[in-house]
Design an enzyme around this catalytic site. Sequence first.
Site, PDB file in Angstrom:
ATOM      1  N   HIS A  63       0.865  -1.190   0.000  1.00  0.00           N
ATOM      2  CA  HIS A  63       0.000   0.000   0.000  1.00  0.00           C
ATOM      3  C   HIS A  63       0.898   1.237   0.000  1.00  0.00           C
ATOM      4  O   HIS A  63       1.597   1.483   0.978  1.00  0.00           O
ATOM      5  CB  HIS A  63      -0.910   0.006   1.227  1.00  0.00           C
ATOM      6  CG  HIS A  63      -1.835  -1.181   1.278  1.00  0.00           C
ATOM      7  ND1 HIS A  63      -3.081  -1.164   0.692  1.00  0.00           N
ATOM      8  CD2 HIS A  63      -1.680  -2.418   1.806  1.00  0.00           C
ATOM      9  CE1 HIS A  63      -3.661  -2.354   0.872  1.00  0.00           C
ATOM     10  NE2 HIS A  63      -2.833  -3.134   1.549  1.00  0.00           N
ATOM     11  N   LEU A  64       0.878   1.976  -1.099  1.00  0.00           N
ATOM     12  CA  LEU A  64       1.736   3.165  -1.197  1.00  0.00           C
ATOM     13  C   LEU A  64       1.014   4.439  -0.768  1.00  0.00           C
ATOM     14  O   LEU A  64       1.633   5.486  -0.606  1.00  0.00           O
ATOM     15  CB  LEU A  64       2.277   3.326  -2.622  1.00  0.00           C
ATOM     16  CG  LEU A  64       3.346   2.321  -3.070  1.00  0.00           C
ATOM     17  CD1 LEU A  64       3.746   2.578  -4.519  1.00  0.00           C
ATOM     18  CD2 LEU A  64       4.578   2.376  -2.172  1.00  0.00           C
ATOM     19  N   ARG A  65      -0.319   4.352  -0.641  1.00  0.00           N
ATOM     20  CA  ARG A  65      -1.157   5.452  -0.105  1.00  0.00           C
ATOM     21  C   ARG A  65      -1.231   6.691  -0.997  1.00  0.00           C
ATOM     22  O   ARG A  65      -1.812   7.694  -0.590  1.00  0.00           O
ATOM     23  CB  ARG A  65      -0.683   5.887   1.283  1.00  0.00           C
ATOM     24  CG  ARG A  65      -0.612   4.771   2.307  1.00  0.00           C
ATOM     25  CD  ARG A  65      -1.964   4.181   2.615  1.00  0.00           C
ATOM     26  NE  ARG A  65      -1.888   3.274   3.758  1.00  0.00           N
ATOM     27  CZ  ARG A  65      -2.596   2.156   3.869  1.00  0.00           C
ATOM     28  NH1 ARG A  65      -3.453   1.803   2.923  1.00  0.00           N
ATOM     29  NH2 ARG A  65      -2.476   1.399   4.931  1.00  0.00           N
ATOM     30  N   ASN A  95      -6.544   0.541  -2.892  1.00  0.00           N
ATOM     31  CA  ASN A  95      -7.430   1.192  -1.912  1.00  0.00           C
ATOM     32  C   ASN A  95      -6.889   2.558  -1.485  1.00  0.00           C
ATOM     33  O   ASN A  95      -6.715   2.856  -0.308  1.00  0.00           O
ATOM     34  CB  ASN A  95      -7.707   0.286  -0.706  1.00  0.00           C
ATOM     35  CG  ASN A  95      -6.452  -0.077   0.075  1.00  0.00           C
ATOM     36  OD1 ASN A  95      -5.338  -0.013  -0.445  1.00  0.00           O
ATOM     37  ND2 ASN A  95      -6.619  -0.451   1.324  1.00  0.00           N
ATOM     38  N   ASP A 153      -8.567  -5.328  -2.590  1.00  0.00           N
ATOM     39  CA  ASP A 153      -7.899  -5.573  -1.305  1.00  0.00           C
ATOM     40  C   ASP A 153      -8.351  -4.602  -0.219  1.00  0.00           C
ATOM     41  O   ASP A 153      -8.487  -3.401  -0.436  1.00  0.00           O
ATOM     42  CB  ASP A 153      -6.379  -5.472  -1.456  1.00  0.00           C
ATOM     43  CG  ASP A 153      -5.682  -5.865  -0.174  1.00  0.00           C
ATOM     44  OD1 ASP A 153      -5.868  -7.003   0.267  1.00  0.00           O
ATOM     45  OD2 ASP A 153      -4.981  -5.019   0.411  1.00  0.00           O
ATOM     46  N   HIS A 180      -8.962 -10.606  -1.476  1.00  0.00           N
ATOM     47  CA  HIS A 180      -8.797 -10.377  -0.033  1.00  0.00           C
ATOM     48  C   HIS A 180      -9.832 -11.279   0.639  1.00  0.00           C
ATOM     49  O   HIS A 180     -11.021 -10.975   0.642  1.00  0.00           O
ATOM     50  CB  HIS A 180      -9.068  -8.894   0.251  1.00  0.00           C
ATOM     51  CG  HIS A 180      -9.234  -8.556   1.701  1.00  0.00           C
ATOM     52  ND1 HIS A 180      -8.299  -7.836   2.400  1.00  0.00           N
ATOM     53  CD2 HIS A 180     -10.235  -8.811   2.577  1.00  0.00           C
ATOM     54  CE1 HIS A 180      -8.721  -7.667   3.644  1.00  0.00           C
ATOM     55  NE2 HIS A 180      -9.890  -8.249   3.783  1.00  0.00           N
ATOM     56  N   ASP A 306       2.454  -7.020   2.495  1.00  0.00           N
ATOM     57  CA  ASP A 306       1.236  -6.282   2.882  1.00  0.00           C
ATOM     58  C   ASP A 306       1.621  -5.018   3.651  1.00  0.00           C
ATOM     59  O   ASP A 306       1.041  -4.688   4.690  1.00  0.00           O
ATOM     60  CB  ASP A 306       0.254  -7.142   3.678  1.00  0.00           C
ATOM     61  CG  ASP A 306      -1.144  -6.500   3.729  1.00  0.00           C
ATOM     62  OD1 ASP A 306      -1.331  -5.399   3.165  1.00  0.00           O
ATOM     63  OD2 ASP A 306      -2.049  -7.093   4.340  1.00  0.00           O
TER      64      ASP A 306
HETATM   65  O1  DOR Z   1      -4.325  -4.678   7.797  1.00  0.00           O
HETATM   66  C1  DOR Z   1      -4.653  -4.331   6.681  1.00  0.00           C
HETATM   67  N1  DOR Z   1      -4.412  -3.083   6.220  1.00  0.00           N
HETATM   68  N2  DOR Z   1      -5.306  -5.199   5.896  1.00  0.00           N
HETATM   69  C2  DOR Z   1      -5.817  -4.847   4.710  1.00  0.00           C
HETATM   70  O2  DOR Z   1      -6.375  -5.694   4.038  1.00  0.00           O
HETATM   71  C3  DOR Z   1      -5.745  -3.438   4.253  1.00  0.00           C
HETATM   72  C4  DOR Z   1      -4.593  -2.761   4.853  1.00  0.00           C
HETATM   73  C5  DOR Z   1      -4.615  -1.250   4.676  1.00  0.00           C
HETATM   74  O3  DOR Z   1      -4.882  -0.782   3.584  1.00  0.00           O
HETATM   75  O4  DOR Z   1      -4.310  -0.560   5.655  1.00  0.00           O
END
Ligand code: DOR
Length: 426
Positions: A63-65, A95, A153, A180, A306
Amino acid sequence: MKVLIKKGRIIDPSQNFDFVGDLLIEEGKILGIERNIEIQEKVEIIEAKNLWIVPGLVDIHVHLREPGEEWKEDIETGTKAALYGGVLRLACMPNTKPPNDSPEVTRYILERSSQKAYITVYPIACITKRQEGKEITEFGRLKKAGAIAVSDDGKWVQDSEVMKRALLYAKNFDLPVISHCEDMNLSKGGQINEGYLSAKLGLKGIPACAETIAVIRDLILAKETQKNLHLAHLSTKEVIPFLRWGKEEGIPFTAETCPHYFTLTEKEVENYNTLAKVNPPLRTEEDVEAIKLALKEGLIDIIASDHAPHSPLEKEIEFELASFGMIGLQTLLPLSLNLVREGYLTPLSLLEKLIINPSKVLNIEPPSFKKGALAEVIIVDPEEEYILTEEIIQSKSKNTPFLNKKLKGRVKKVILKEKVFDLSLV
Ligand code: DOR
């Protein structure tokens, strides 16, 4: 300019090589590997005695946000953390805010990556619009824009009909579908693993069956559609017999776990430690052992981080309000090396799960030391012990239960195309 890496343990799973020797790089490409290379011309020599020389890792779950939550991480800091973790290619989850459900967002991520990223970034697009699980996104346009896979996800595609259509539709575009696995009706409101501890702490539990039911449904759909399915971040022993069944049936699927699921147990949250709050949740000792054995048996094909950055705003609050997730790019390799130390995997079989199998899921050529391949080389000291301090962490967010804990195994140098990065300076 030529770079000659001398006397390291060269481990290249793409060629099944594991021997002590030299690796020569010229103009960002692999020129040769031999037991001994001598050259007369001017060359930069890197001594690698007692170190591993390995192709860059491929992390398919990051997740690069960016866009939208850049206070947690952005493409520059996330890919810098990846570089320090030895990950030279990554796939980023959709996401974001807005979610990557349109070619515009996919293109934005690629454009920002071309300006800011230290390593190669492959965007993953959403399966459904706004990740609502209802309307499928335009896979063809997303692929054309540069999406490498699709996933919702963070959420499961709860509607089986939508998921079946997504698998069929993805087949037309050769896009892997990453699931997911969480039945969200069963996990609703859950905070940690369901069991004695959740009852004791007075927190709502997330039962193992929320994952198992999702895995079974997805395997059945993949059996019916014969489409490649990838099961993300598996955490429970309950799913293992179903993975075995799926492999025996010849269902086209791959399975992934993350280092925290074979390293930590739910005990980490006993003191309401939000740094260990993650989804799926940390489970029990029996689950940890079962995941390790499934990696050994080949039922779990891939280890991914993750990497899920969150700032103190989302973590230094009441447990029930805190966000799920922990960073993982810089702990991926040291924690995975424990599987070799404990005898579950050989160095080659570990690297298959960190380089080859993730590349297969994404339909890309894996980083390799074949002659003429792009130089994507990491030099690792598998024995170095150090404390994971905030200074060492390159992510914007420091949310990991391994913060200020001892790790073993560290990436010392990276040679990526024509650049040599010395990482031992922090
Ligand atoms: O712990 C998690 N954080 N599980 C996920 O499936 C999403 C992720 C997030 O985007 O923070």
